[in-house]
Scaffold this motif. Sequence first.
Motif, PDB file in Angstrom:
ATOM      1  N   UNK A  34       0.830  -1.202   0.000  1.00  0.00           N
ATOM      2  CA  UNK A  34       0.000   0.000   0.000  1.00  0.00           C
ATOM      3  C   UNK A  34       0.867   1.255   0.000  1.00  0.00           C
ATOM      4  N   UNK A  35       0.399   2.271  -0.682  1.00  0.00           N
ATOM      5  CA  UNK A  35       1.130   3.543  -0.740  1.00  0.00           C
ATOM      6  C   UNK A  35       0.704   4.506   0.350  1.00  0.00           C
ATOM      7  N   UNK A  36      -0.580   4.568   0.622  1.00  0.00           N
ATOM      8  CA  UNK A  36      -1.147   5.581   1.513  1.00  0.00           C
ATOM      9  C   UNK A  36      -0.466   5.661   2.883  1.00  0.00           C
ATOM     10  N   UNK A  37      -0.155   4.530   3.552  1.00  0.00           N
ATOM     11  CA  UNK A  37       0.441   4.641   4.890  1.00  0.00           C
ATOM     12  C   UNK A  37       1.773   5.379   4.922  1.00  0.00           C
ATOM     13  N   UNK A  38       2.461   5.470   3.786  1.00  0.00           N
ATOM     14  CA  UNK A  38       3.803   6.062   3.749  1.00  0.00           C
ATOM     15  C   UNK A  38       3.797   7.558   3.403  1.00  0.00           C
ATOM     16  N   UNK A  39       2.618   8.074   3.058  1.00  0.00           N
ATOM     17  CA  UNK A  39       2.523   9.476   2.647  1.00  0.00           C
ATOM     18  C   UNK A  39       2.849  10.403   3.824  1.00  0.00           C
ATOM     19  N   UNK A  40       3.683  11.397   3.568  1.00  0.00           N
ATOM     20  CA  UNK A  40       3.980  12.412   4.574  1.00  0.00           C
ATOM     21  C   UNK A  40       5.230  12.144   5.395  1.00  0.00           C
ATOM     22  N   UNK A  41       5.921  11.059   5.117  1.00  0.00           N
ATOM     23  CA  UNK A  41       7.152  10.752   5.847  1.00  0.00           C
ATOM     24  C   UNK A  41       8.363  10.998   4.960  1.00  0.00           C
TER      25      UNK A  41
END
Length: 322
Positions: free
Chosen positions: A71-78
């Motif tokens: 999944x991509x979403x959990x990594x957004x913003x880091x």
Amino acid sequence: MASQTLNAILVVGPTGSIGKVLCQSLISRKSEFKRIAFFNDTSRPETEEKRALFDTFRNGGMEQVSGQYKDTEPFVGFDCVLMPLGNHAIKFQPTIIDSAITAGVRHFYTSEWGADLSVGSNWTQRYYRDKVFTREHLEKRGHDTDTPDLGWTYIQLGRLTEWSIIKHFGIDNTNYVANIYGTPEGRQSLLPTKDAVAYTMKTLKHPFSTANNGHRRTYRFHGSSPTWNEIFNDLEAITGHKYTVTYHDVETAVEKEARAKRLNDVELELEASHQLIQGRGGTLLPEPFDNALFPDIHPEPVHSVFERVFKDPETRKFIGAP
């Protein structure tokens, strides 16, 4: 080019021995970061122990992000992902890296926190196979035209002191028996977990730039490099028991590894591979060391670590002590 530090940190693998301490350290220094979080892998079963640990992290001020590695979403913003993953999860690092890169992450701490992969035969050893694949994957992605700013940090320390005396590496602390591949004078580099994490935390705030590959870093942190003789002298002094130690020819582990492959016994294969690494001096960390970059950290001596481990009920269980 301006220097930068890492300020939004995600820990993937928060339940392991290093991951837990990393999360605790991030919580204790959360004011120094814009964002700290841990990854809940929803493909793995929930346990009461894991729920309690995650409650502790959230109560301490960490954010929980959930999903699967693809999944991509959990990594957004880091801006940085730490991956203190265990032997059987290391193979997922390329997937994690690709998902995180798509989300905008540009720096990774891969599951190193151990020996130098370039020493001796380490690069070709089964025990380090997935770490090698991860390094090769990072190098490949680092050459992509859209990710020239992709960076990584390798933390090398030899071996964690607490891990050096577990049964997997040949030491039975219940019956005071040991089977060691190598010689009594064989050395290994050891650093306690808390000091390994303390150094890691320092590197997160150690400035770097993307010029001249400054964002692709390797640190070597050294505690001490005792011989097996010295290790067993310490264990005997602490436990009050004489250890019966048998030393085996290192190369006999080659046949053990081949037998494990025929049996499709991954645990035995990893064990044999590490015995070859250990016996050939692959856990001995080469100089130069980087301790002087952070002189306020003073690694705990081996004897002191062993004393502490044998006194604590949880770590006693970990090392198989009665």
